[in-house]
Write an enzyme that holds these catalytic residues in place. Structure first.
Site, PDB file in Angstrom:
ATOM      1  N   LYS A 165      15.131  -2.792  -4.642  1.00 61.69           N
ATOM      2  CA  LYS A 165      15.765  -1.868  -3.687  1.00 61.69           C
ATOM      3  C   LYS A 165      17.063  -2.417  -3.088  1.00 61.69           C
ATOM      4  O   LYS A 165      17.986  -1.669  -2.802  1.00 61.69           O
ATOM      5  CB  LYS A 165      14.782  -1.506  -2.573  1.00 61.69           C
ATOM      6  CG  LYS A 165      13.630  -0.623  -3.067  1.00 61.69           C
ATOM      7  CD  LYS A 165      12.702  -0.250  -1.936  1.00 61.69           C
ATOM      8  CE  LYS A 165      11.505   0.530  -2.458  1.00 61.69           C
ATOM      9  NZ  LYS A 165      10.585   0.934  -1.391  1.00 61.69           N
TER      10      LYS A 165
ATOM     11  N   SER B  41      10.997 -16.898  10.801  1.00 62.52           N
ATOM     12  CA  SER B  41      12.434 -16.842  10.478  1.00 62.52           C
ATOM     13  C   SER B  41      12.783 -15.518   9.785  1.00 62.52           C
ATOM     14  O   SER B  41      13.887 -14.984   9.961  1.00 62.52           O
ATOM     15  CB  SER B  41      12.831 -18.021   9.591  1.00 62.52           C
ATOM     16  OG  SER B  41      12.070 -18.002   8.413  1.00 62.52           O
TER      17      SER B  41
ATOM     18  N   TYR C   3      -2.098   1.599   0.203  1.00 65.30           N
ATOM     19  CA  TYR C   3      -3.073   2.670  -0.035  1.00 65.30           C
ATOM     20  C   TYR C   3      -3.956   2.272  -1.207  1.00 65.30           C
ATOM     21  O   TYR C   3      -3.573   1.471  -2.055  1.00 65.30           O
ATOM     22  CB  TYR C   3      -2.341   3.995  -0.349  1.00 65.30           C
ATOM     23  CG  TYR C   3      -1.211   3.832  -1.323  1.00 65.30           C
ATOM     24  CD1 TYR C   3      -1.442   3.809  -2.697  1.00 65.30           C
ATOM     25  CD2 TYR C   3       0.090   3.622  -0.874  1.00 65.30           C
ATOM     26  CE1 TYR C   3      -0.400   3.615  -3.592  1.00 65.30           C
ATOM     27  CE2 TYR C   3       1.136   3.417  -1.756  1.00 65.30           C
ATOM     28  CZ  TYR C   3       0.882   3.421  -3.104  1.00 65.30           C
ATOM     29  OH  TYR C   3       1.903   3.207  -3.979  1.00 65.30           O
TER      30      TYR C   3
HETATM   31  P1  NDP Z   1       7.643  -7.575   0.818  1.00 64.39           P
HETATM   32  O1  NDP Z   1       7.197  -8.519  -0.242  1.00 64.39           O
HETATM   33  O2  NDP Z   1       9.093  -7.304   0.987  1.00 64.39           O
HETATM   34  O3  NDP Z   1       7.079  -8.107   2.247  1.00 64.39           O
HETATM   35  C1  NDP Z   1       5.756  -8.503   2.390  1.00 64.39           C
HETATM   36  C2  NDP Z   1       5.442  -8.858   3.833  1.00 64.39           C
HETATM   37  O4  NDP Z   1       4.032  -9.146   3.892  1.00 64.39           O
HETATM   38  C3  NDP Z   1       6.160 -10.090   4.355  1.00 64.39           C
HETATM   39  O5  NDP Z   1       6.491  -9.895   5.708  1.00 64.39           O
HETATM   40  C4  NDP Z   1       5.090 -11.183   4.219  1.00 64.39           C
HETATM   41  O6  NDP Z   1       5.195 -12.214   5.185  1.00 64.39           O
HETATM   42  C5  NDP Z   1       3.843 -10.412   4.522  1.00 64.39           C
HETATM   43  N1  NDP Z   1       2.637 -11.030   3.954  1.00 64.39           N
HETATM   44  C6  NDP Z   1       2.284 -11.087   2.661  1.00 64.39           C
HETATM   45  N2  NDP Z   1       1.103 -11.707   2.510  1.00 64.39           N
HETATM   46  C7  NDP Z   1       0.699 -12.066   3.776  1.00 64.39           C
HETATM   47  C8  NDP Z   1      -0.453 -12.729   4.287  1.00 64.39           C
HETATM   48  N3  NDP Z   1      -1.439 -13.158   3.501  1.00 64.39           N
HETATM   49  N4  NDP Z   1      -0.548 -12.929   5.633  1.00 64.39           N
HETATM   50  C9  NDP Z   1       0.445 -12.467   6.449  1.00 64.39           C
HETATM   51  N5  NDP Z   1       1.551 -11.827   6.009  1.00 64.39           N
HETATM   52  C10 NDP Z   1       1.680 -11.630   4.690  1.00 64.39           C
HETATM   53  O7  NDP Z   1       6.817  -6.223   0.554  1.00 64.39           O
HETATM   54  P2  NDP Z   1       7.206  -4.732   1.001  1.00 64.39           P
HETATM   55  O8  NDP Z   1       7.566  -4.761   2.437  1.00 64.39           O
HETATM   56  O9  NDP Z   1       8.153  -4.111   0.072  1.00 64.39           O
HETATM   57  O10 NDP Z   1       5.796  -3.959   0.799  1.00 64.39           O
HETATM   58  C11 NDP Z   1       4.698  -4.228   1.633  1.00 64.39           C
HETATM   59  C12 NDP Z   1       3.579  -3.230   1.393  1.00 64.39           C
HETATM   60  O11 NDP Z   1       3.992  -1.910   1.695  1.00 64.39           O
HETATM   61  C13 NDP Z   1       3.066  -3.193  -0.049  1.00 64.39           C
HETATM   62  O12 NDP Z   1       1.657  -3.146   0.007  1.00 64.39           O
HETATM   63  C14 NDP Z   1       3.604  -1.890  -0.593  1.00 64.39           C
HETATM   64  O13 NDP Z   1       2.771  -1.322  -1.576  1.00 64.39           O
HETATM   65  C15 NDP Z   1       3.615  -1.030   0.650  1.00 64.39           C
HETATM   66  N6  NDP Z   1       4.605   0.058   0.566  1.00 64.39           N
HETATM   67  C16 NDP Z   1       4.147   1.345   0.644  1.00 64.39           C
HETATM   68  C17 NDP Z   1       5.024   2.398   0.588  1.00 64.39           C
HETATM   69  C18 NDP Z   1       4.495   3.794   0.684  1.00 64.39           C
HETATM   70  O14 NDP Z   1       5.236   4.741   0.336  1.00 64.39           O
HETATM   71  N7  NDP Z   1       3.282   3.986   1.176  1.00 64.39           N
HETATM   72  C19 NDP Z   1       6.481   2.190   0.410  1.00 64.39           C
HETATM   73  C20 NDP Z   1       6.866   0.795   0.372  1.00 64.39           C
HETATM   74  C21 NDP Z   1       5.942  -0.227   0.431  1.00 64.39           C
HETATM   75  P3  NDP Z   1       6.119 -13.530   4.972  1.00 64.39           P
HETATM   76  O15 NDP Z   1       7.486 -13.133   5.367  1.00 64.39           O
HETATM   77  O16 NDP Z   1       5.490 -14.524   5.853  1.00 64.39           O
HETATM   78  O17 NDP Z   1       5.996 -13.875   3.509  1.00 64.39           O
END
Ligand code: NDP
Length: 271
Positions: A68, A156, A219
């Site tokens: 994206k 951060s 979901y």
């Molecule tokens: P990113 O990879 O960009 O971000 C993931 C985030 O999750 C980061 O902040 C990360 O933290 C955190 N994270 C991951 N694992 C853990 C953990 N075990 N404990 C705590 N924090 C954690 O993903 P996206 O933001 O693009 O997507 C996130 C979710 O949203 C996905 O499940 C995706 O399917 C869903 N989504 C749904 C949409 C919809 O239309 N319903 C649209 C877009 C996304 P850190 O920074 O510490 O790594």
């Protein structure tokens, strides 16, 4: 005879994308003939793939993880939502110009409105500071909440995210995801990918309260791990992200075809 229009969603991994199914349902209902494929594209091949797909006659592309931000950089003309979020999930080309829009935030707002969840003056918490958090924040801010607080495991990253919304600093806040809160969230949005990765989320003791509203961007056919946790705390107002997914797709479909699809697709039809 009307021309068959070609569309695709590109990303990696892409095999489990529901977009082909959703767009096919939209098109069938409206009597429009389309093809909609899921095409695996790696970040290093993003620019050349988009150029090739438009040359091959694709009328529009959806862009998903992890592309994206690359789509944001590639587009010649960007919508306000894309400019604010630094993210593009919808691309199309007209007279040699590549246009980019981000429909994730508007898709979420439409789903919240449908569910009668009002954000005005509400204390909102977003867990996670990744791409989806960044994409939804501009639309959430437009609904005039009292404040949006970002809680993230890696502090951060939350700081970086807040930096990109510096003009809204007075209405935003951040916290380390494991710290106890000194305020009471009314709406909690889970934007982490912990659930889909089968990882646990370490949260502060007091973050989940019975009368709050929970929205999980993730979901699945059954309740997501986060919604199961919410239910175990006695929370009754909880929702997963399938409605957002359908609404963001409907907004892309309208951009490309000018037609408004029926967004009331059931989970059973998709999962
Ligand atoms: P990113 O990879 O960009 O971000 C993931 C985030 O999750 C980061 O902040 C990360 O933290 C955190 N994270 C991951 N694992 C853990 C953990 N075990 N404990 C705590 N924090 C954690 O993903 P996206 O933001 O693009 O997507 C996130 C979710 O949203 C996905 O499940 C995706 O399917 C869903 N989504 C749904 C949409 C919809 O239309 N319903 C649209 C877009 C996304 P850190 O920074 O510490 O790594």
């Amino acid at each position: 005879m009307t021309e068959l229009k070609k569309f695709a969603v590109i990303g990696s991994p892409i095999d489990h994308s529901l977009s082909p199914k959703i767009h096919s349902i939209f098109a069938k209902e409206l009597g429009i003939e389309i093809t909609y494929e899921a095409i695996n594209v790696e970040p290093q091949h993003f620019d050349s793939s988009v150029t090739r797909l438009f040359e091959e006659g694709y009328a529009g592309l959806n862009v998903t993880l992890p592309l994206k931000e690359l789509a944001f950089k590639l587009a010649d003309e960007l919508s306000d939502d894309s400019n604010l979020s630094g993210s593009v999930n919808t691309l199309w080309k007209e007279e040699g110009i590549i246009y980019g829009d981000s429909t994730d935030g508007k898709g979420l707002i439409r789903d919240l409105q449908e569910k009668k969840i009002n954000l005005k003056n509400k204390e909102i918490v977003i867990l996670g500071a990744g791409g989806s958090a960044k994409a939804i924040i501009p639309s959430l801010l437009k609904e005039d909440p009292q404040r949006i607080s970002i809680g993230n495991r890696t502090i951060s990253k939350a700081e970086e995210l807040l930096e990109s919304f510096s003009s809204f600093r007075d209405r935003m806040n951040l916290f380390q995801m494991t710290d106890n809160l000194n305020f009471k969230p009314e709406i909690l949005i889970n934007s982490t990918s912990a659930g889909i990765k089968n990882q646990s989320l370490e949260l502060p003791e007091d973050i989940l309260t019975k009368d709050m509203c929970i929205y999980d961007l993730s979901y699945s056919f059954e309740d997501t791990p986060f919604l199961k946790l919410a239910k175990s705390k006695g929370i009754e107002n909880y929702h997963d992200g399938i409605g957002m997914l359908i609404h963001q797709a409907a907004l892309s479909f309208k951009i490309w075809t000018g037609q408004v699809p029926n967004s009331s697709i059931s989970k059973d039809e998709l999962l």
